[in-house]
Design an enzyme around this catalytic site. Structure first.
Site, mmCIF file in Angstrom:
data_model
loop_
_atom_site.group_PDB
_atom_site.id
_atom_site.type_symbol
_atom_site.label_atom_id
_atom_site.label_comp_id
_atom_site.label_asym_id
_atom_site.label_seq_id
_atom_site.Cartn_x
_atom_site.Cartn_y
_atom_site.Cartn_z
ATOM 1 N N LEU A 1 0.819 -1.214 0.000
ATOM 2 C CA LEU A 1 0.000 0.000 0.000
ATOM 3 C C LEU A 1 0.852 1.264 0.000
ATOM 4 O O LEU A 1 1.881 1.343 0.676
ATOM 5 C CB LEU A 1 -0.918 0.004 1.227
ATOM 6 N N GLU B 1 -8.064 6.102 -10.718
ATOM 7 C CA GLU B 1 -8.060 6.432 -12.154
ATOM 8 C C GLU B 1 -6.688 6.207 -12.785
ATOM 9 O O GLU B 1 -6.553 6.249 -13.991
ATOM 10 C CB GLU B 1 -8.460 7.902 -12.348
ATOM 11 N N HIS C 1 -3.336 4.209 -2.592
ATOM 12 C CA HIS C 1 -4.332 3.302 -1.994
ATOM 13 C C HIS C 1 -5.022 3.985 -0.810
ATOM 14 O O HIS C 1 -6.233 3.860 -0.622
ATOM 15 C CB HIS C 1 -3.666 2.024 -1.464
#
Ligand code: PAF
Length: 291
Positions: free
Chosen positions: A35, A150, A39
């Site tokens: 992570l 995205e 995230h």
């Protein structure tokens, strides 16, 4: 406080059944671990948009087309759990492989159209693996909302398509790419860049933003793409796998900035494959100008 780590589907189902009975809306952030702040921005969005938040950590073998990539993928469960602690998520689902792919598993979710071209053309089977595991994770977590970055724009489109096509009752929330101060998109792969390569890496985002600016000022798409490709190579990247201008709604190739669009790229630097994309929006004046 560290969130409970759930490894078995039955245990997850017991939790989600309780939350549903309480009327809670469940948000899920699917990850493969390792992570980073990108995230964590999804986790933040999930905390704001749902009553209960599950983060899944599962390194999905079916989406790796290169066995070395799978073997070398970082597995950092302890530090991932520590990074999630300040967010007080309600569960971290780290399924054992047989909880996702039980013995005899024979189903593949394959999304045509949006999964073709771009990364789909260069990573055979990748989006089948992503679509299959995301379908399973959405069904297993029973989430009302699921959060995706995205940065993986094509993946986001694949997930939106499969959810619509299969009628899975979940809202897919796309969240903006998180960047380093110099523009480099956050990625688990960035740590593999050597010192010199890391200094060169922002050339990718710089080339994309320049090209979009030129196109919105009226430069032909072909010319802007050509200049961007040259800028990426001049910036130190060894090759450009693809650099394409596509519709943001359908991912169809575009010859002009005639509708909301995305400029998407994959390129190699120091042996590391990096992807990025930026939005392009037709200027109002251009959109409404008489022909
Ligand atoms: O973006 C990722 O980390 C993975 O592709 C996902 C969505 C968790 C599926 O394994």
């Amino acid at each position: 406080m560290t969130a409970p780590i759930v490894r078995r589907l039955a245990e997850l189902r017991a939790l989600t059944a309780r939350w549903r009975a309480e009327g809670a809306r469940i948000g899920v952030v699917p990850t493969m671990g390792a992570l980073h702040a990108g995230h964590l921005s999804l986790v933040e969005a999930a905390k704001a948009g749902a009553d209960r938040v599950i983060v899944t950590i599962f390194v999905n073998p079916r989406q790796f087309n290169n066995p070395d990539d799978l073997a070398n993928y970082p597995r950092t469960e302890g530090s991932d759990a520590a990074k999630l602690a300040p967010f007080a998520v309600d569960a971290i689902y780290v399924p054992a492989p047989d909880q996702v792919y039980p013995e005899g598993f024979a189903t593949t979710v394959s999304v045509s159209g949006v999964s073709e071209g771009l990364c789909g053309a260069h990573r055979p089977g990748h989006f089948d693996g992503v679509a299959t595991v995301v379908t399973k994770l959405l069904l297993q977590t029973q989430a009302d909302r699921a959060y995706f970055g995205e940065k993986d724009f094509q993946q986001l489109m694949v997930v939106r398509r499969l959810v619509r096509d299969l009628g899975i009752p979940v809202e897919i929330v796309g969240c903006p790419t998180v960047r380093e101060p110099d523009g480099l998109a956050l990625s688990s792969r960035n740590v593999r860049l050597g010192h010199t390569a890391r200094a060169k890496a922002p050339a990718l985002f710089a080339a994309l933003t320049r090209a979009v600016k030129e196109m919105s000022e009226g430069a032909p798409v072909g010319q802007a793409l050509g200049e961007a490709r040259a800028a990426v190579l001049a910036g130190g990247y060894s090759d450009v796998e693809y650099l394409e201008f596509r519709s943001a709604a359908t991912l169809a190739p575009l010859q002009a900035l005639s509708e909301p669009a995305r400029l998407l790229v994959a390129a190699h630097l120091d042996g590391v494959r990096l992807i990025d994309n930026v939005p392009a929006v037709p200027q109002r004046a251009a959109a409404f100008a008489p022909s």
